[in-house]
Scaffold this motif. Structure first.
Motif, PDB file in Angstrom:
ATOM      1  N   LEU A  90       0.830  -1.197   0.000  1.00 44.91           N
ATOM      2  CA  LEU A  90       0.000   0.000   0.000  1.00 44.91           C
ATOM      3  C   LEU A  90       0.868   1.252   0.000  1.00 44.91           C
ATOM      4  CD1 LEU A  90      -2.700  -1.044   2.623  1.00 44.91           C
ATOM      5  CD2 LEU A  90      -2.831  -1.192   0.136  1.00 44.91           C
ATOM      6  N   TYR A  91       0.352   2.311  -0.580  1.00 44.88           N
ATOM      7  CA  TYR A  91       1.143   3.534  -0.662  1.00 44.88           C
ATOM      8  C   TYR A  91       1.314   4.156   0.716  1.00 44.88           C
ATOM      9  CZ  TYR A  91      -2.880   6.760  -0.258  1.00 44.88           C
ATOM     10  OH  TYR A  91      -3.969   7.484   0.188  1.00 44.88           O
ATOM     11  N   ARG A  92       2.404   4.910   0.862  1.00 42.91           N
ATOM     12  CA  ARG A  92       2.790   5.596   2.086  1.00 42.91           C
ATOM     13  C   ARG A  92       3.114   4.622   3.212  1.00 42.91           C
ATOM     14  NH1 ARG A  92       5.076   7.746   1.149  1.00 42.91           N
ATOM     15  NH2 ARG A  92       5.289   9.247   2.795  1.00 42.91           N
ATOM     16  N   THR A  93       3.767   3.479   2.896  1.00 40.36           N
ATOM     17  CA  THR A  93       4.160   2.524   3.948  1.00 40.36           C
ATOM     18  C   THR A  93       5.675   2.355   4.019  1.00 40.36           C
ATOM     19  OG1 THR A  93       3.826   0.706   2.369  1.00 40.36           O
ATOM     20  CG2 THR A  93       2.014   1.193   3.903  1.00 40.36           C
ATOM     21  N   GLY A  94       6.444   3.202   3.333  1.00 38.21           N
ATOM     22  CA  GLY A  94       7.897   3.167   3.466  1.00 38.21           C
ATOM     23  C   GLY A  94       8.599   2.121   2.608  1.00 38.21           C
ATOM     24  N   LYS A  95       8.035   1.787   1.470  1.00 39.05           N
ATOM     25  CA  LYS A  95       8.669   0.793   0.584  1.00 39.05           C
ATOM     26  C   LYS A  95      10.006   1.299   0.058  1.00 39.05           C
ATOM     27  CE  LYS A  95       5.417   0.545  -2.459  1.00 39.05           C
ATOM     28  NZ  LYS A  95       4.727   1.711  -1.903  1.00 39.05           N
ATOM     29  N   SER A  96      10.047   2.565  -0.312  1.00 41.10           N
ATOM     30  CA  SER A  96      11.267   3.120  -0.919  1.00 41.10           C
ATOM     31  C   SER A  96      12.440   3.090   0.047  1.00 41.10           C
ATOM     32  CB  SER A  96      11.019   4.555  -1.391  1.00 41.10           C
ATOM     33  OG  SER A  96      10.012   4.585  -2.382  1.00 41.10           O
ATOM     34  N   TYR A  97      12.137   3.218   1.347  1.00 40.62           N
ATOM     35  CA  TYR A  97      13.217   3.164   2.331  1.00 40.62           C
ATOM     36  C   TYR A  97      13.914   1.800   2.284  1.00 40.62           C
ATOM     37  CZ  TYR A  97      15.665   2.831   6.753  1.00 40.62           C
ATOM     38  OH  TYR A  97      16.647   2.641   7.696  1.00 40.62           O
ATOM     39  N   LEU A  98      13.135   0.730   2.194  1.00 43.03           N
ATOM     40  CA  LEU A  98      13.716  -0.614   2.135  1.00 43.03           C
ATOM     41  C   LEU A  98      14.598  -0.774   0.895  1.00 43.03           C
ATOM     42  CD1 LEU A  98      10.749  -2.937   3.190  1.00 43.03           C
ATOM     43  CD2 LEU A  98      12.664  -2.129   4.576  1.00 43.03           C
ATOM     44  N   MET A  99      14.153  -0.236  -0.215  1.00 45.59           N
ATOM     45  CA  MET A  99      14.931  -0.353  -1.446  1.00 45.59           C
ATOM     46  C   MET A  99      16.250   0.413  -1.344  1.00 45.59           C
ATOM     47  SD  MET A  99      13.381  -2.279  -3.778  1.00 45.59           S
ATOM     48  CE  MET A  99      13.175  -3.375  -2.358  1.00 45.59           C
ATOM     49  N   ASN A 100      16.197   1.577  -0.743  1.00 48.23           N
ATOM     50  CA  ASN A 100      17.432   2.353  -0.558  1.00 48.23           C
ATOM     51  C   ASN A 100      18.415   1.603   0.337  1.00 48.23           C
ATOM     52  OD1 ASN A 100      16.540   4.430  -2.176  1.00 48.23           O
ATOM     53  ND2 ASN A 100      15.726   5.636  -0.483  1.00 48.23           N
TER      54      ASN A 100
END
Length: 670
Positions: A90-100
Motif C-alpha cells: 500500500l502507498y505511504r508505507t515506506g517501501k522506498s526506504y527498504l529499497m534504498n
C-alpha cells in the motif's frame, strides 16, 4: 531466523502493546555494496551500475503503461545474471526506504513526506550484488497500491502482476499485523490466474498449478510491529507466525477469507516473514520516509540490516520457465514484452514470452558467436601467411569459443536453426581466411623466387647461357635456386604449387638453351629433355600430394570441430534437463507439503483436488521431458548430417580444383 520477542496472535491479534526484548541474529551498520569490480576483458560479462534509480515503467499520455527507453538501454548493457528484488504494498508505507537500504544508500528512490504517493509506475536501480560475484542486483520500487487518485481500477493489479513477473524475490510491505484485514488487502494474488497464463494453447485451462515453477520468493515485511512472537503460549519464529496467519479458516465467510491465503500458499511456496519495530518512539512518527537516519532506533536499524542480509543471501538469480537464466538484457526484453501485452489488453503468457525472448536472444547469440570467431581470426590474419595446421588449430579453438558464446546466450533453439546459421557463418568465414592465407603465402613464395632467381634472369637477358656448355650451367643455377627456395619456403601452404608454376615457366628457357648448346649431341639432348619432363612431373605430383594433405588436415579439423560442438550440445542439454527436473521437483515438493497441511487441518476435498492437480502436473512434466529429448535427438541428427554434407562439399571442391589443375597442365604440355 528465530527471535527472542514473542507474540500470541491466537489470543491478541491486533494488540498494539510492544514487548520486544530479544536480540536479532544480525549485526548493525550500513549494508553497502562493494565497489564495482574491474571487468576482465577476456572473460567477465559486461555489467553496468547506475548512481541513481531510473524509471523503468511509466504511464503514457494515453493512460497505458509503457517502458522507458533509457532504462532499457541500461539493461541492454548488463550481460550478467540478475537478481531482481521488487517491493509492493500500500502507498505511504515506506517501501522506498527498504529499497534504498538494499542499494546501500540513505537516499535514491523517492521518499515522500506527504500523504501523496511519491513513486509512480516502477522505478529501477541496478547495483553490483554485494554477496554474489558476477551478478547484478536489480531493485524495483513499485507504485503504492490503493492510491485513491488512480483512475484505472486495473492499474494496481497490472503493477502487482509486473512485479511478480519480473522479480526473483517479491517483498510485500505492510503495517501492523498479518490479520484478516492485511491478508484481504493482498487481494491482487487472487487475480493472478486471470492476469497471467503459462501456455498460449491453454485458453480454457487453469494452469495456475505451474505458477510455482517460476513465481518469485515471497517476503512479507511487517512494519511497526508491536506484538509478542508467541503462538499458543509457545515461542514462535517470524516464519511460523506467517504460516499461522495463512492457515485456512473454518466457518463464516470461508471463501472470502481463505482465497487470498490459498493463493499466497499456492503461488509462493518460498515464504518468509520479517517484522520491523517502530523506527522511533510512536508518538514521533508521522511518516517513516520523513525521518532522518539519526532518528531511527538501533533496534530498527538492526532489523533493516537483517532484512538486507536475508534478501542478499536468499534471493536467487531470476529464471524463466524451464530454468532459463535471465540477464539484464533479457529482463529488458521481458519488461517490454509484458508491458506491451498488458497495454494491448491481452494477458501476458509465459510461453509466448520465452519464445519471443528466444527469437531475439538466439539471433543476437549467432551474431555474438560470429563476432568472437571473426575477432580472433582477424588478429590471426595479421600473421599471415601461416602453416595450415596453425590456421586450422586457431579455427578449431575459435569455433569452439564461438559455439560456447552462442550456447551461453541462446535458449530454446528447438529446431537447431540458429546453431546451423552459426556453423554456416563460421565455415564461410573460415574458407575466406584460408583463401587469404593462401594468397599471402603465394605472394611470399613468388617474392622469394623472384629474389632468388634475379641473377639468373639477368644472365638470361645478357645471353650468358647461350654458349657451349651453357645448359649445364643453367641447370646448376636452377638447382641452386630450388634448394634455397625449399629450405626457406618448405612450410608455406603454396610452396609446392608456386614452385611448380616457376619450373614450368623456366622450362621454356631451358629448352631454348638446351637446343642451342653445341656441346651436347642430339642423343644427349633427348635424354636431357626426358629428365626435365620427369622433374616437372615429380614436382606436379608433389604439389598434388600437398593439396591432398591439406585437404585431409582441413577435414580432420572439421571433424574435431564437430565433435566438440556435439559435446557442447550434450552438456547444454544435460544442464537444461537437470534444471527442468529440479524445477519440477521443487514444485512437486511444495505441492506435497501443501497437501499434507490441508489433510492435517481436515480440508479433505481440497487435498483430493490437489492430488488431481499433481497427477496432471506430473503428466505435463513427463510430456515436456519427452518433447525436449526428441528435439535434442533431431538437433544431433541434423548436426551430423550437416557435418557429412560439409565433408562431401570439401571433397567435391577439392576434386574440382584438381581437375582444373590437370586441364591447365595438359594445355601447358600441348
Amino acid at each position: 531466523m528465530r527471535r527472542g520477542a514473542s507474540i500470541s496472535p491466537h489470543v491478541n491479534e491486533g494488540c498494539r502493546t510492544r514487548t520486544m526484548t530479544g536480540k536479532r541474529q544480525c549485526e548493525s551498520g550500513d549494508m553497502k555494496p562493494p565497489p564495482k569490480k574491474t571487468r576482465d576483458e577476456t572473460s567477465a560479462p559486461l555489467t553496468e551500475t547506475i548512481d541513481q534509480p531510473v524509471c523503468l515503467i511509466d504511464t503514457g499520455s494515453d493512460g497505458k503503461l509503457c517502458v522507458q527507453d533509457s532504462a532499457l538501454h541500461i539493461l541492454q548493457q548488463i550481460r550478467q545474471p540478475v537478481v531482481v528484488v521488487a517491493v509492493v504494498g500500500l502507498y505511504r508505507t515506506g517501501k522506498s526506504y527498504l529499497m534504498n537500504r538494499l542499494a546501500g544508500k540513505q537516499t535514491g528512490f523517492a521518499l515522500g513526506r506527504t500523504i501523496e504517493s511519491k513513486t509512480k509506475g516502477i522505478w529501477m536501480w541496478c547495483v553490483s550484488h554485494p554477496t554474489k560475484a558476477g551478478t547484478t542486483l536489480v531493485l524495483l520500487d513499485t507504485e503504492g497500491l490503493g492510491d485513491i487518485e488512480k483512475g484505472d481500477p486495473k492499474h494496481d493489479t497490472n503493477i502487482f502482476c509486473l512485479a511478480v513477473l519480473l522479480s526473483s524475490t517479491l517483498v510485500y510491505n505492510s503495517r501492523g499485523t498479518i490479520d484478516n484485514k492485511a491478508v484481504l488487502e493482498l487481494q491482487y494474488v487472487t487475480e493472478l490466474t486471470e492476469c497471467i497464463k503459462v501456455r498460449s494453447s491453454d485458453e480454457d485451462t487453469d494452469n495456475s498449478s505451474e505458477f510455482v515453477k517460476f513465481f518469485p520468493s515471497f517476503i512479507w515485511a511487517v512494519r511497526d510491529f508491536t506484538l509478542e512472537l508467541k503462538i499458543d503460549d509457545k515461542d514462535a519464529t517470524e516464519n511460523e507466525y506467517l504460516e499461522f496467519a495463512l492457515k485456512l479458516k473454518h466457518g463464516k465467510n470461508v471463501m472470502e477469507h481463505n482465497l487470498p491465503r490459498e493463493c499466497i500458499k499456492k503461488f509462493f511456496p518460498s515464504r518468509m516473514c520479517i517484522t520491523f519495530p517502530f523506527p522511533t518512539a510512536p508518538e514521533k512518527v508521522s511518516c517513516l520516509d520523513s525521518l532522518n537516519p539519526a532518528d531511527l532506533s538501533s533496534e530498527f536499524l538492526k532489523v533493516a540490516d537483517h532484512f538486507c542480509k536475508i534478501v542478499f543471501n536468499d534471493s536467487n538469480v531470476k529464471k524463466l520457465k524451464d530454468g532459463i537464466t535471465v540477464t539484464g538484457r533479457v529482463l529488458g526484453h521481458l519488461a517490454k514484452t509484458y508491458v506491451d501485452t498488458i497495454s494491448s489488453g491481452a494477458v501476458p503468457c509465459l510461453e509466448n514470452a520465452v519464445l519471443a525472448m528466444a527469437m531475439i536472444e538466439n539471433e543476437a547469440a549467432v551474431k555474438e558467436g560470429v563476432q568472437v570467431y571473426k575477432s580472433g581470426m582477424e588478429k590471426l590474419k595479421d600473421s599471415f601467411p601461416l602453416e595450415l595446421k596453425d590456421v586450422s588449430s586457431e579455427h578449431q579453438s575459435l569455433s569452439s569459443m564461438a559455439t560456447q558464446t552462442f550456447m551461453t546466450r541462446s535458449f530454446r533453439d528447438s529446431d537447431g536453426e540458429c546453431l546451423k546459421s552459426l556453423e554456416e557463418n563460421i565455415n564461410k568465414l573460415f574458407e575466406g581466411y584460408l583463401c587469404q592465407n593462401e594468397q599471402a603465402s603465394k605472394r611470399r613464395c613468388e617474392d622469394l623466387l623472384s629474389s632468388l632467381s634475379a641473377p639468373m634472369i639477368k644472365n638470361l637477358k645478357q645471353g650468358f647461357y647461350a654458349k657451349s656448355g651453357g645448359y649445364d650451367v643453367f641447370c646448376k643455377d636452377l638447382e641452386d635456386i630450388v634448394k634455397k627456395y625449399n629450405s626457406q619456403a618448405n612450410k608455406e601452404v603454396k610452396a609446392e604449387e608456386v614452385l611448380q608454376e616457376f619450373l614450368k615457366k623456366k622450362s621454356v628457357d631451358s629448352k631454348a638453351i638446351l637446343q642451342a648448346d653445341k656441346k651436347l649431341t642430339a642423343k644427349e639432348k633427348k635424354i636431357m629433355e626426358e629428365k626435365e619432363k620427369a622433374a616437372l612431373l615429380k614436382q606436379e605430383v608433389k604439389a598434388k600430394e600437398e593439396k591432398q594433405r591439406q585437404l585431409e588436415e582441413k577435414m580432420e579439423a572439421e571433424r574435431q570441430c564437430n565433435e566438440e560442438r556435439m559435446e557442447q550440445m550434450k552438456e547444454k542439454n544435460a544442464e537444461e534437463m537437470k534444471l527442468l527436473r529440479e524445477e519440477a521437483e521443487r514444485a512437486m515438493d511444495c505441492k506435497l507439503r501443501e497437501q499434507a497441511a490441508l489433510l492435517e487441518k481436515g480440508f479433505t476435498e481440497k487435498a483430493d483436488k490437489m492430488s488431481q492437480e499433481m497427477e496432471e502436473f506430473k503428466r505435463r512434466n513427463t510430456e515436456t521431458e519427452s518433447n525436449r529429448a526428441r528435439e535434442f535427438a533431431v538437433i544431433l541428427e541434423n548436426l551430423n548430417r550437416r557435418h557429412e554434407e560439409t565433408m562431401s562439399m570439401m571433397m567435391n571442391h577439392h576434386e574440382v580444383r584438381m581437375e582444373a589443375i590437370l586441364k591447365k597442365d595438359d594445355c601447358c604440355i600441348m
